[in-house]
Design an enzyme around this catalytic site. Structure first.
Site, PDB file in Angstrom:
ATOM      1  N   HIS A 149       0.811  -1.222   0.000  1.00 27.37           N
ATOM      2  CA  HIS A 149       0.000   0.000   0.000  1.00 27.37           C
ATOM      3  C   HIS A 149       0.843   1.271   0.000  1.00 27.37           C
ATOM      4  CE1 HIS A 149      -3.959  -1.677   0.018  1.00 27.37           C
ATOM      5  NE2 HIS A 149      -3.739  -2.392   1.098  1.00 27.37           N
ATOM      6  N   ASP A 165       0.074  -4.870   5.611  1.00 29.84           N
ATOM      7  CA  ASP A 165      -1.035  -5.714   5.186  1.00 29.84           C
ATOM      8  C   ASP A 165      -1.071  -5.804   3.666  1.00 29.84           C
ATOM      9  OD1 ASP A 165      -1.698  -2.918   5.193  1.00 29.84           O
ATOM     10  OD2 ASP A 165      -3.766  -3.446   4.735  1.00 29.84           O
ATOM     11  N   GLU A 166      -1.712  -6.838   3.180  1.00 29.29           N
ATOM     12  CA  GLU A 166      -2.004  -7.001   1.751  1.00 29.29           C
ATOM     13  C   GLU A 166      -0.774  -6.767   0.862  1.00 29.29           C
ATOM     14  OE1 GLU A 166      -5.394  -4.391   1.322  1.00 29.29           O
ATOM     15  OE2 GLU A 166      -6.779  -5.958   1.997  1.00 29.29           O
ATOM     16  N   VAL A 167       0.309  -7.412   1.205  1.00 30.06           N
ATOM     17  CA  VAL A 167       1.512  -7.386   0.366  1.00 30.06           C
ATOM     18  C   VAL A 167       1.328  -8.488  -0.675  1.00 30.06           C
ATOM     19  CG1 VAL A 167       4.031  -7.452   0.339  1.00 30.06           C
ATOM     20  CG2 VAL A 167       2.828  -6.624   2.375  1.00 30.06           C
ATOM     21  N   ASP A 219      -3.052  -9.938   8.603  1.00 26.21           N
ATOM     22  CA  ASP A 219      -3.530 -10.803   7.522  1.00 26.21           C
ATOM     23  C   ASP A 219      -2.439 -11.572   6.805  1.00 26.21           C
ATOM     24  OD1 ASP A 219      -3.156  -8.847   4.800  1.00 26.21           O
ATOM     25  OD2 ASP A 219      -3.418  -7.804   6.673  1.00 26.21           O
TER      26      ASP A 219
END
Length: 518
Positions: free
Chosen positions: A220, A295-297, A339
């Site tokens: 992000h 998060d969300e890599v 996550d």
């Protein structure tokens, strides 16, 4: 098949309806362009006081505002910073427009079922809680990307959430931070000034709200990586989301983001001696915590430098490197989202000793937390992390393009979390607290979802659920704080809260979308 003439009439009516709806929004004294004559440094959410509109630090929505509809300032000028104004103004012109104060339309489908969410008790099944959970931190996430509020609106909001039960702010700057040096190009042209940031932090401390910065240090990072100057730092050239953890130039950028954000005084004021359950170190300007994202890599171990390395090792090593840098230099503890760890083996996490370096924030925004978070996660996390945070949502979780908040669904999210935490309390060694997230958009390139002023009732109810740990008590307190004559969700837009006029405008916009464009 509609005749061509009729089709043209329908399309014209739809277009006029949407333009009229936007004109309604521009009359609603909520957003502003925070700047002097040329709207330089415009700010998102503005106040009712028209004399403050063109000043960089003037108000957004004032809780104590008694000004009437007749004293109008265009809504876009009172709510949004200047880039929003620049896009909308050519379409709307200078009109202020009129709209009916009475709300004629509501998306809420539970108008006569205010008790349909839950009965008495936090579990929604009529059960009383005998042992309330101890929750030291109750944080409210303020997401400045995409729709940055005016400083004065945030000040009034800080007062409200402090009085409602919060004791901390999770402050996400993204491109609204006044970066300088080689990072200056990543700052939005209408970013907050250094003086505004320090004023904002100081105001939070005055209301006994501990400020925890939230910055992205892995994924992000679109606001940086979208720029040509930083393209070479991407994990994959086609995707400007993640930095390559094996690129030392990327590490320099991450360090500079951290250094610049922690350069402000987060604690060295007379009002900050005791906030939450912590005590600031005397003479220290740094916060107790910083949230470093992670998060969300989605892309990891895919570039030329990383493709022969383990993706899990790359992730853990980068996170620990960031956390150690912050701890060694600033004596500040790092928090990460959970996550990316959900598919790890517990043995790998224990071996890495990541639990010694970061605290974990487990997030779930659904009405049934157990559906997303597998039961095995709780014993795994308990073995690795001595300190656990959790994150729910009061807005920005049920659709990228929503502009009305589904209060009841967000309330169910809080109540589901209370049930899960009660069940897992024997496993969790130390529950640090809860962060109520309020996302402005899903990522840097996404459209805006629900605006912050519209979400005030949802925020108040969510906070009160965590304070009271009883739905009926929380619901009653929400209606009381919003100064409602009737305790009905469908009539919230007839209550007195900062954002009610904008909410009415959103109802009107949705009315035209549903009735004109379908």
């Amino acid at each position: 098949m509609l005749p061509k003439r009729r089709l043209l009439v329908v399309l014209l009516a739809c277009t006029l309806g949407l333009l009229y709806s936007w004109s309604l929004i521009t009359t609603n004294d909520v957003f502003k362009p925070s700047s002097s004559a040329s709207f330089k440094k415009a700010s998102l959410i503005g106040g009712f006081d028209s004399s403050s509109v063109i000043h960089p630090s003037s108000s957004v929505i004032r809780l104590d505002s008694k000004e009437k509809q007749s004293d109008k300032v265009p809504l876009v000028q009172t709510l949004f910073r200047g880039d929003v104004l620049a896009r909308v103004k050519p379409v709307l012109g200078e009109t202020t427009g009129e709209f009916p104060v009475e709300n004629k339309f509501s998306r809420n489908t539970h108008e006569n079922s205010e008790t349909s969410i839950i009965g008495r008790g936090s579990d929604g099944q009529g059960q009383e809680r005998s042992n309330p959970l101890k929750i030291p931190y109750k944080l409210v996430h303020i997401d400045l990307k995409g729709a940055p509020p005016r400083l004065s609106y945030l000040k009034s909001l800080f007062k409200t959430i402090s009085e409602t039960g919060a004791n901390g702010i999770l402050l996400e700057y993204e491109d609204m931070f006044p970066f300088n040096g080689f990072l200056g190009v990543a700052a939005h042209k209408f970013h907050y000034s250094k003086e505004e940031i320090q004023d904002l932090i100081s105001t939070a401390l005055q209301y006994n709200l501990e400020v925890i910065p939230l910055i992205q240090t892995f994924g992000h990072l679109e606001f940086v990586l979208k720029l040509e100057e930083f393209r070479s730092l991407r994990e994959l050239n086609e995707f400007p989301q993640e930095v390559c953890p094996s690129n030392e130039k990327a590490w320099i950028v991450v360090m500079n983001i951290i250094d610049q954000i922690l350069s402000f005084n987060y604690g060295n004021t007379s009002s900050s001696s005791s906030i939450g359950h912590h005590h600031y170190k005397r003479g220290s300007q740094y916060p107790n915590y910083i949230h470093i994202g992670c998060d969300e890599v989605f892309h990891i171990g895919e570039c030329e430098k990383c493709k022969d390395k383990s993706g899990k090792d790359l992730f853990l090593n980068h996170v620990i490197r960031v956390a150690k840098y912050i701890k060694d230099k600033y004596r500040v503890t790092s928090i990460i989202w959970d996550d990316m760890l959900r598919k790890f083996y517990v043995e790998d996490l224990i071996k890495s000793e990541i639990g010694l370096h970061v605290e974990l924030m487990i997030w779930d925004y659904t009405e049934d937390v157990d559906r997303l978070l597998s039961p095995y996660l709780w014993p795994m996390y308990a073995q690795v992390f001595p300190n656990i945070w959790i994150a729910s949502a009061f807005k920005g979780a049920f659709g990228e393009t929503l502009h009305k908040v589904d209060i009841q669904r967000h309330a169910l999210n809080q109540l589901s979390w209370l049930r899960v935490l009660s069940r897992e309390s024997s496993r969790i060694r130390n529950l640090r607290g809860i962060a109520l997230t309020g996302w402005s958009r899903y990522d840097h390139f996404s459209v805006l979802c629900e605006l912050l002023p519209v979400a005030v009732p949802s925020l108040i109810l969510a906070l009160q659920i965590w304070v009271k740990q009883d739905y009926q008590e929380a619901l009653g307190e929400m209606f009381k704080l919003l100064q409602c004559d009737e305790m009905m969700f469908a009539k919230l837009d007839q209550c007195q809260w900062n954002g009610v006029d904008l909410s009415n405008s959103m109802n009107t916009l949705e009315f035209y979308q549903v009735n004109t464009c379908t």
